[in-house]
Design a protein around this motif. Structure first.
Motif, PDB file in Angstrom:
ATOM      1  N   VAL A 127       0.832  -1.103  -0.125  1.00 15.55           N
ATOM      2  CA  VAL A 127      -0.062  -0.046  -0.020  1.00 15.55           C
ATOM      3  C   VAL A 127       0.795   1.111  -0.089  1.00 15.55           C
ATOM      4  O   VAL A 127       0.293   2.411  -0.462  1.00 15.55           O
ATOM      5  N   LEU A 128       2.239   1.211   0.389  1.00 14.53           N
ATOM      6  CA  LEU A 128       3.088   2.413   0.359  1.00 14.53           C
ATOM      7  C   LEU A 128       3.788   2.751  -0.984  1.00 14.53           C
ATOM      8  O   LEU A 128       4.010   3.725  -1.195  1.00 14.53           O
ATOM      9  N   ARG A 129       3.918   1.274  -1.412  1.00 15.96           N
ATOM     10  CA  ARG A 129       4.749   1.721  -2.839  1.00 15.96           C
ATOM     11  C   ARG A 129       3.874   2.452  -3.849  1.00 15.96           C
ATOM     12  O   ARG A 129       4.656   3.609  -4.232  1.00 15.96           O
ATOM     13  N   PRO A 130       2.819   2.620  -4.191  1.00 16.42           N
ATOM     14  CA  PRO A 130       2.008   3.374  -4.940  1.00 16.42           C
ATOM     15  C   PRO A 130       2.256   4.829  -4.452  1.00 16.42           C
ATOM     16  O   PRO A 130       1.956   5.949  -5.194  1.00 16.42           O
ATOM     17  N   LEU A 131       2.540   5.198  -3.163  1.00 20.77           N
ATOM     18  CA  LEU A 131       2.567   6.370  -2.596  1.00 20.77           C
ATOM     19  C   LEU A 131       3.870   6.891  -2.660  1.00 20.77           C
ATOM     20  O   LEU A 131       4.591   8.009  -2.079  1.00 20.77           O
ATOM     21  N   GLY A 132       4.954   6.094  -3.132  1.00 22.88           N
ATOM     22  CA  GLY A 132       6.299   6.434  -3.366  1.00 22.88           C
ATOM     23  C   GLY A 132       6.949   6.271  -2.070  1.00 22.88           C
ATOM     24  O   GLY A 132       8.131   7.067  -1.835  1.00 22.88           O
ATOM     25  N   MET A 133       6.507   5.489  -1.077  1.00 21.13           N
ATOM     26  CA  MET A 133       7.282   5.159   0.197  1.00 21.13           C
ATOM     27  C   MET A 133       7.767   3.495   0.363  1.00 21.13           C
ATOM     28  O   MET A 133       6.912   2.804  -0.099  1.00 21.13           O
ATOM     29  N   SER A 134       8.616   3.540   1.224  1.00 19.33           N
ATOM     30  CA  SER A 134       8.959   2.147   1.885  1.00 19.33           C
ATOM     31  C   SER A 134       8.252   2.103   3.339  1.00 19.33           C
ATOM     32  O   SER A 134       8.062   3.265   3.644  1.00 19.33           O
ATOM     33  N   VAL A 135       8.384   1.081   4.009  1.00 18.83           N
ATOM     34  CA  VAL A 135       7.996   0.782   5.336  1.00 18.83           C
ATOM     35  C   VAL A 135       9.145   1.825   6.067  1.00 18.83           C
ATOM     36  O   VAL A 135       8.599   2.390   7.123  1.00 18.83           O
ATOM     37  N   THR A 136      10.159   1.647   6.068  1.00 21.17           N
ATOM     38  CA  THR A 136      11.154   2.605   6.669  1.00 21.17           C
ATOM     39  C   THR A 136      10.987   4.158   6.579  1.00 21.17           C
ATOM     40  O   THR A 136      10.895   4.724   7.520  1.00 21.17           O
ATOM     41  N   HIS A 137      10.506   4.529   5.392  1.00 20.83           N
ATOM     42  CA  HIS A 137      10.225   5.722   5.101  1.00 20.83           C
ATOM     43  C   HIS A 137       8.998   6.317   5.778  1.00 20.83           C
ATOM     44  O   HIS A 137       9.120   7.299   6.554  1.00 20.83           O
ATOM     45  N   TYR A 138       7.906   5.501   5.594  1.00 20.94           N
ATOM     46  CA  TYR A 138       6.648   5.397   6.452  1.00 20.94           C
ATOM     47  C   TYR A 138       7.072   5.754   7.926  1.00 20.94           C
ATOM     48  O   TYR A 138       6.630   6.927   8.587  1.00 20.94           O
ATOM     49  N   SER A 139       7.741   4.923   8.527  1.00 25.05           N
ATOM     50  CA  SER A 139       8.018   4.662   9.681  1.00 25.05           C
ATOM     51  C   SER A 139       8.840   5.985  10.480  1.00 25.05           C
ATOM     52  O   SER A 139       8.573   6.509  11.455  1.00 25.05           O
ATOM     53  N   CYS A 140       9.724   6.418   9.760  1.00 27.22           N
ATOM     54  CA  CYS A 140      10.469   7.507   9.782  1.00 27.22           C
ATOM     55  C   CYS A 140       9.577   8.846   9.708  1.00 27.22           C
ATOM     56  O   CYS A 140       9.688   9.535  10.818  1.00 27.22           O
ATOM     57  N   LEU A 141       8.680   8.846   9.009  1.00 24.29           N
ATOM     58  CA  LEU A 141       7.654  10.125   9.217  1.00 24.29           C
ATOM     59  C   LEU A 141       6.841  10.072  10.430  1.00 24.29           C
ATOM     60  O   LEU A 141       6.650  11.095  10.962  1.00 24.29           O
ATOM     61  N   GLU A 142       6.345   8.802  10.579  1.00 26.41           N
ATOM     62  CA  GLU A 142       5.259   8.489  11.726  1.00 26.41           C
ATOM     63  C   GLU A 142       5.960   8.794  13.192  1.00 26.41           C
ATOM     64  O   GLU A 142       5.467   9.507  13.882  1.00 26.41           O
ATOM     65  N   LEU A 143       7.441   8.459  12.905  1.00 25.88           N
ATOM     66  CA  LEU A 143       8.066   8.758  14.272  1.00 25.88           C
ATOM     67  C   LEU A 143       8.426  10.239  14.526  1.00 25.88           C
ATOM     68  O   LEU A 143       8.116  10.720  15.628  1.00 25.88           O
ATOM     69  N   LEU A 144       8.673  10.807  13.568  1.00 27.25           N
ATOM     70  CA  LEU A 144       8.778  12.411  13.482  1.00 27.25           C
ATOM     71  C   LEU A 144       7.610  13.233  13.656  1.00 27.25           C
ATOM     72  O   LEU A 144       7.609  14.200  14.614  1.00 27.25           O
ATOM     73  N   ALA A 145       6.387  12.594  13.338  1.00 27.80           N
ATOM     74  CA  ALA A 145       4.948  13.286  13.567  1.00 27.80           C
ATOM     75  C   ALA A 145       4.644  13.196  15.166  1.00 27.80           C
ATOM     76  O   ALA A 145       4.288  14.082  15.707  1.00 27.80           O
ATOM     77  N   GLN A 146       5.219  11.971  15.768  1.00 29.96           N
ATOM     78  CA  GLN A 146       4.774  11.824  17.050  1.00 29.96           C
ATOM     79  C   GLN A 146       5.998  12.129  18.239  1.00 29.96           C
ATOM     80  O   GLN A 146       5.733  12.625  19.379  1.00 29.96           O
ATOM     81  N   ARG A 147       7.278  12.164  17.541  1.00 28.15           N
ATOM     82  CA  ARG A 147       8.198  12.809  18.394  1.00 28.15           C
ATOM     83  C   ARG A 147       9.098  13.657  17.892  1.00 28.15           C
ATOM     84  O   ARG A 147      10.096  13.252  17.245  1.00 28.15           O
ATOM     85  N   PRO A 148       8.770  15.087  17.380  1.00 29.94           N
ATOM     86  CA  PRO A 148       9.467  15.845  16.576  1.00 29.94           C
ATOM     87  C   PRO A 148      11.155  15.883  17.391  1.00 29.94           C
ATOM     88  O   PRO A 148      11.041  15.938  18.560  1.00 29.94           O
ATOM     89  N   GLY A 149      11.901  16.165  16.310  1.00 33.10           N
ATOM     90  CA  GLY A 149      13.216  16.282  16.835  1.00 33.10           C
ATOM     91  C   GLY A 149      14.194  15.348  17.300  1.00 33.10           C
ATOM     92  O   GLY A 149      15.273  15.477  17.511  1.00 33.10           O
ATOM     93  N   LEU A 150      13.757  13.961  16.804  1.00 32.93           N
ATOM     94  CA  LEU A 150      14.482  12.786  17.161  1.00 32.93           C
ATOM     95  C   LEU A 150      15.574  13.115  16.232  1.00 32.93           C
ATOM     96  O   LEU A 150      15.815  13.167  15.166  1.00 32.93           O
ATOM     97  N   SER A 151      16.710  12.454  16.650  1.00 31.69           N
ATOM     98  CA  SER A 151      17.977  12.395  15.902  1.00 31.69           C
ATOM     99  C   SER A 151      17.962  11.099  15.182  1.00 31.69           C
ATOM    100  O   SER A 151      17.268  10.252  15.201  1.00 31.69           O
ATOM    101  N   ASN A 152      19.045  11.050  14.421  1.00 34.16           N
ATOM    102  CA  ASN A 152      19.342   9.888  13.421  1.00 34.16           C
ATOM    103  C   ASN A 152      19.272   8.646  14.169  1.00 34.16           C
ATOM    104  O   ASN A 152      18.609   7.685  13.609  1.00 34.16           O
ATOM    105  N   SER A 153      19.918   8.603  15.173  1.00 35.34           N
ATOM    106  CA  SER A 153      20.178   7.143  16.053  1.00 35.34           C
ATOM    107  C   SER A 153      18.687   6.930  16.664  1.00 35.34           C
ATOM    108  O   SER A 153      18.387   5.599  16.522  1.00 35.34           O
ATOM    109  N   GLU A 154      17.905   7.800  17.088  1.00 33.51           N
ATOM    110  CA  GLU A 154      16.627   7.668  17.713  1.00 33.51           C
ATOM    111  C   GLU A 154      15.795   6.851  16.808  1.00 33.51           C
ATOM    112  O   GLU A 154      15.093   6.102  16.837  1.00 33.51           O
ATOM    113  N   LEU A 155      15.866   7.624  15.506  1.00 34.67           N
ATOM    114  CA  LEU A 155      14.963   7.400  14.165  1.00 34.67           C
ATOM    115  C   LEU A 155      15.225   5.942  13.906  1.00 34.67           C
ATOM    116  O   LEU A 155      14.529   5.038  13.356  1.00 34.67           O
ATOM    117  N   ALA A 156      16.561   5.715  13.860  1.00 30.03           N
ATOM    118  CA  ALA A 156      17.086   4.355  13.563  1.00 30.03           C
ATOM    119  C   ALA A 156      16.652   3.079  14.255  1.00 30.03           C
ATOM    120  O   ALA A 156      16.082   2.215  13.909  1.00 30.03           O
TER     121      ALA A 156
END
Length: 152
Positions: free
Chosen positions: A32-61
């Motif tokens: 369902v994400l591929r037609p939106l131009g996303m991968s699961v990791t891409h989506y996860s990163c955006l979702e994490l940032l929406a819920q926890r703005p300002g996370l670092s690279n390590s925290e997002l990983a």
């Protein structure tokens, strides 16, 4: 049962079934994400940032279950494409906290709806009490495994 009698019966191994469920969920989400131009990791990163703005690279990983290097490559692409912003220089140490842009939020809204539909489909055969029980059981399993992970 395995042919030699030793080993794990894959039909009754909870660990194997969890891995199979995880794989099926990831495949459905990618679908369902591929037609939106996303991968699961891409989506996860955006979702994490929406819920926890300002996370670092390590925290997002850690939150997206990928390496810091993979997350760094993704963040660079998301920043280049206007989905996230990061300061040019770290205010403290080396951390460059990431934040969603309006474009990132808009993209996330579509992806969240698609992922939510996958989760609804996954849970369709369970009653509400069964769903609550599954959540409780999975949280307990995670807790038990992390509690027993003393580095040995």
């Amino acid at each position: 049962m395995s042919q030699s009698g030793a080993g794990i019966d894959l039909d009754t191994s909870l660990g194997y079934l969890l891995k199979e469920a995880s794989s099926a969920l990831r495949t459905a989400m990618e679908g369902v994400l591929r037609p939106l131009g996303m991968s699961v990791t891409h989506y996860s990163c955006l979702e994490l940032l929406a819920q926890r703005p300002g996370l670092s690279n390590s925290e997002l990983a850690r939150g997206a279950f990928v390496t810091r290097q993979s997350m760094n490559v993704l963040l660079q692409a998301l920043e280049r494409d206007g989905y996230v912003t990061r300061p040019a220089e770290a205010s403290v140490g080396k951390v460059l906290p990431a934040r969603l842009t309006p474009r990132g939020r808009q993209s996330l809204e579509k992806a969240t709806a698609a992922v939510r539909a996958v989760e609804v489909r996954m849970l369709a055969g369970l009653t509400e009490p069964e769903q609550a029980g599954a959540l409780r059981i999975l949280r307990s399993m995670i807790h038990s495994l992390r509690e027993g992970d003393d580095g040995a």
